[in-house]
Enzyme design. Structure first.
Site, PDB file in Angstrom:
ATOM      1  N   GLU A 211      19.849 -27.114   0.201  1.00 25.46           N
ATOM      2  CA  GLU A 211      18.772 -26.757   1.497  1.00 25.46           C
ATOM      3  C   GLU A 211      18.117 -25.476   1.260  1.00 25.46           C
ATOM      4  OE1 GLU A 211      20.686 -28.374   4.755  1.00 25.46           O
ATOM      5  OE2 GLU A 211      20.147 -30.619   4.405  1.00 25.46           O
TER       6      GLU A 211
ATOM      7  N   TYR B 188      28.387 -39.359   8.706  1.00 27.49           N
ATOM      8  CA  TYR B 188      27.800 -38.301   9.733  1.00 27.49           C
ATOM      9  C   TYR B 188      27.590 -39.026  11.124  1.00 27.49           C
ATOM     10  CZ  TYR B 188      23.061 -40.427  10.218  1.00 27.49           C
ATOM     11  OH  TYR B 188      21.869 -40.915  10.417  1.00 27.49           O
TER      12      TYR B 188
ATOM     13  N   ASP C  14      24.576 -24.454  11.971  1.00 25.97           N
ATOM     14  CA  ASP C  14      23.322 -24.853  11.266  1.00 25.97           C
ATOM     15  C   ASP C  14      22.464 -25.712  12.238  1.00 25.97           C
ATOM     16  OD1 ASP C  14      21.649 -24.690   8.893  1.00 25.97           O
ATOM     17  OD2 ASP C  14      22.418 -26.485   8.283  1.00 25.97           O
TER      18      ASP C  14
ATOM     19  N   TYR D 295      18.080 -27.210  12.561  1.00 24.50           N
ATOM     20  CA  TYR D 295      17.282 -28.371  12.024  1.00 24.50           C
ATOM     21  C   TYR D 295      16.045 -27.673  12.287  1.00 24.50           C
ATOM     22  CZ  TYR D 295      17.322 -33.512  10.597  1.00 24.50           C
ATOM     23  OH  TYR D 295      17.181 -34.630   9.936  1.00 24.50           O
TER      24      TYR D 295
ATOM     25  N   ARG E 180      15.351 -44.026   8.838  1.00 24.88           N
ATOM     26  CA  ARG E 180      14.943 -44.914   9.945  1.00 24.88           C
ATOM     27  C   ARG E 180      13.310 -44.970   9.808  1.00 24.88           C
ATOM     28  NH1 ARG E 180      18.051 -40.912  12.091  1.00 24.88           N
ATOM     29  NH2 ARG E 180      16.047 -39.728  12.777  1.00 24.88           N
TER      30      ARG E 180
ATOM     31  N   HIS F  47      10.833 -31.588   7.775  1.00 24.59           N
ATOM     32  CA  HIS F  47      12.208 -31.952   7.264  1.00 24.59           C
ATOM     33  C   HIS F  47      12.865 -33.169   8.249  1.00 24.59           C
ATOM     34  CE1 HIS F  47      16.032 -31.817   5.309  1.00 24.59           C
ATOM     35  NE2 HIS F  47      16.761 -31.542   6.529  1.00 24.59           N
TER      36      HIS F  47
ATOM     37  N   THR G 288      16.737 -26.779   6.892  1.00 24.73           N
ATOM     38  CA  THR G 288      16.038 -26.519   5.864  1.00 24.73           C
ATOM     39  C   THR G 288      14.374 -26.479   6.085  1.00 24.73           C
ATOM     40  OG1 THR G 288      17.424 -28.585   4.852  1.00 24.73           O
ATOM     41  CG2 THR G 288      15.312 -28.409   3.942  1.00 24.73           C
TER      42      THR G 288
HETATM   43 MN    MN Z   1      21.208 -27.369   6.531  1.00 25.81          MN
END
Ligand code: MN
Length: 450
Positions: A221, A266, A149, A151, A165, A156, A382
């Site tokens: 997502e 994470y 996956d 990004y 942050r 997003h 996403t």
């Molecule tokens: Mn994802």
């Protein structure tokens, strides 16, 4: 393979917007499946409880019908170079066809287009190979191998980064490296299945130590999934201009996420149990050939770093991106009781949402010699658009759970409730072109098994 066309941007007679089918529902302007699309799925007729199920086979969507390739192969004469590819499909093996490569895919597409067009001599035979889509059930299009996956939406990445942050939303590597992680394919299911709300280790901000409980922040997502056709050998690289020779087609992809499990687990190695309890794919694979009319240039704002040479080429700049209109709909259990098909939550265009193209994801994934294999799935990440209300997750739409989303029937949501059905849709529209779509990717949140 190097002799095959790199980018799938050339259109041909199968894309002619004037082309009509003898299947009347395929000529309706709002169908996702006109004759210009011709996506593949693995399916069988639904049977009553206790009846013997048929073996899975592969079919092609045409209007509100499916052309059953098992029957189509039996009852109709096909040119030998087409029949050789229809045989594994008739036996339910889409993966075998996915390895065949673009020359074969083009030949089969041309033959199916001819057979299904108005005036085709095969029409009277093939009528008995049609099954209404309402009468079939779907399987995953193929065995999904490794799942990665990415990004790819900077909108997003920035919106989510801002929640975690506020002073430093976008990390400095983002504009250089297509960020990704390895996911898990065992829990990928086809549209229509329910998924249980997961349990997980959760650390409420005001409590210590963490507790094991059901997630209260279940999210969707909105992504696209890219299915790999022919792969590359371990130790070899796929160049940017060859990347699409390895790409069979696209599905809609819902990467369900538990937002209260995610922040506690994470760091430092990335998402784990917050993500791998389920992902949903749409049943119909829209081929790269079908998407050819919807190619757009790849562009990068002048004040952003330009891609490194292995992620860049003149052809890629001219045709590297795709424009697909994506939408997420929500049908709550109350809407279902009230007879409502659901409410549109958001929409975005992949051309605006994605900072990295599919070719760049493939070139980057293999630059170290990592091999991609037939049936591997690459999630885009996403696909949030730049505007307010274009967030591709509840995390963004509810600003981290702080601002409830108001629904037309008076309900509100920050994250998803039990019984909520999330429906992803995708449609390609361009001037002078016949619009095509992806059908639906549908999944329902079931109560936790606590
Ligand atoms: Mn994802």
């Amino acid at each position: 393979m190097s002799s095959e066309p790199a980018f799938v941007h050339a259109t041909d007679a199968t894309h002619d917007p004037a082309l009509q089918s003898w299947v009347a529902s395929a000529n309706s302007p709002d169908t996702d499946f006109p004759i210009q699309n011709l996506p593949f799925a693995r399916l069988r007729r639904k049977v009553a409880a206790g009846e013997m199920a048929e073996p899975w086979r592969v079919g092609v969507a045409i209007g509100d019908q499916v052309l059953d390739l098992k029957i189509a192969l039996e009852i109709c004469p096909w040119a030998a170079e087409v029949a050789v590819h229809l045989e594994p499909l008739a036996a339910g093996d889409l993966a075998g066809y996915m390895t065949a490569g673009r020359t074969a895919w083009r030949a089969v597409r041309a033959a199916l287009s001819e057979a299904l067009s108005e005036g085709s001599l095969n029409g009277p035979f093939l009528e008995s190979a049609l099954v209404p889509q309402a009468e079939v059930e779907y399987a995953l299009p193929c065995t999904i191998g490794d799942y990665t996956d990415f990004y790819a939406s900077i909108h997003h990445a920035t919106a989510v980064g801002r929640l975690f942050r506020p002073d430093n939303p976008l990390l400095p590597n983002y504009q250089w490296v297509p960020i990704g992680y390895h996911g898990r394919s065992s829990s990928i299911v086809v549209s229509g299945r329910g998924l249980r709300r997961p349990l997980g280790q959760i650390k409420p901000a005001d409590a210590s130590p963490p507790v094991l409980r059901e997630s209260r922040r279940v999210d969707f997502e909105l992504e696209l999934g890219a299915l790999i056709g022919p792969g590359n050998a371990l130790g070899s690289r796929v160049g940017i201009d060859e990347a699409e020779a390895h790409l069979f087609g696209l599905v809609l992809f819902n990467d369900w996420s538990a937002r209260d499990i995610q922040p506690w687990e994470y760091q430092p190695l990335g998402p784990f149990l917050s993500k791998n309890w389920g992902s949903t794919v749409s049943p119909w694979v829209v081929t790269m050939e079908a998407l050819a009319p919807f190619r757009v240039p790849f562009t990068r704002p002048a004040d952003h770093p330009q891609p490194l040479p292995y992620l860049d080429s003149a052809t890629h700049r001219a045709h590297g991106a795709l424009s697909i209109q994506l939408e997420t709909w929500l049908q709550t259990s109350r809407m279902r009781k009230e007879g409502s098909a659901g409410e549109r939550l958001m929409g975005s265009d992949t051309a605006e949402a994605a900072y990295w193209t599919l070719s760049q994801l493939i070139a980057h994934h293999t630059v170290n010699g990592c091999n991609l294999r037939t049936g591997d799935l690459l999630g885009t990440g996403t696909l949030s658009g730049p505007g307010p209300g274009q967030g591709g997750s509840m995390l963004e739409l509810s600003q981290g759970g702080k601002v409830p989303v108001a629904l037309a029937n008076g309900e509100t949501r920050t994250f998803l409730d039990d019984g909520d059905t999330v429906i992803l849709r995708g449609r390609c529209v361009a001037d002078g072109r016949r619009a095509i779509g992806f059908g639906e990717c549908r999944g329902t949140v079931m109560p936790a098994d606590s």
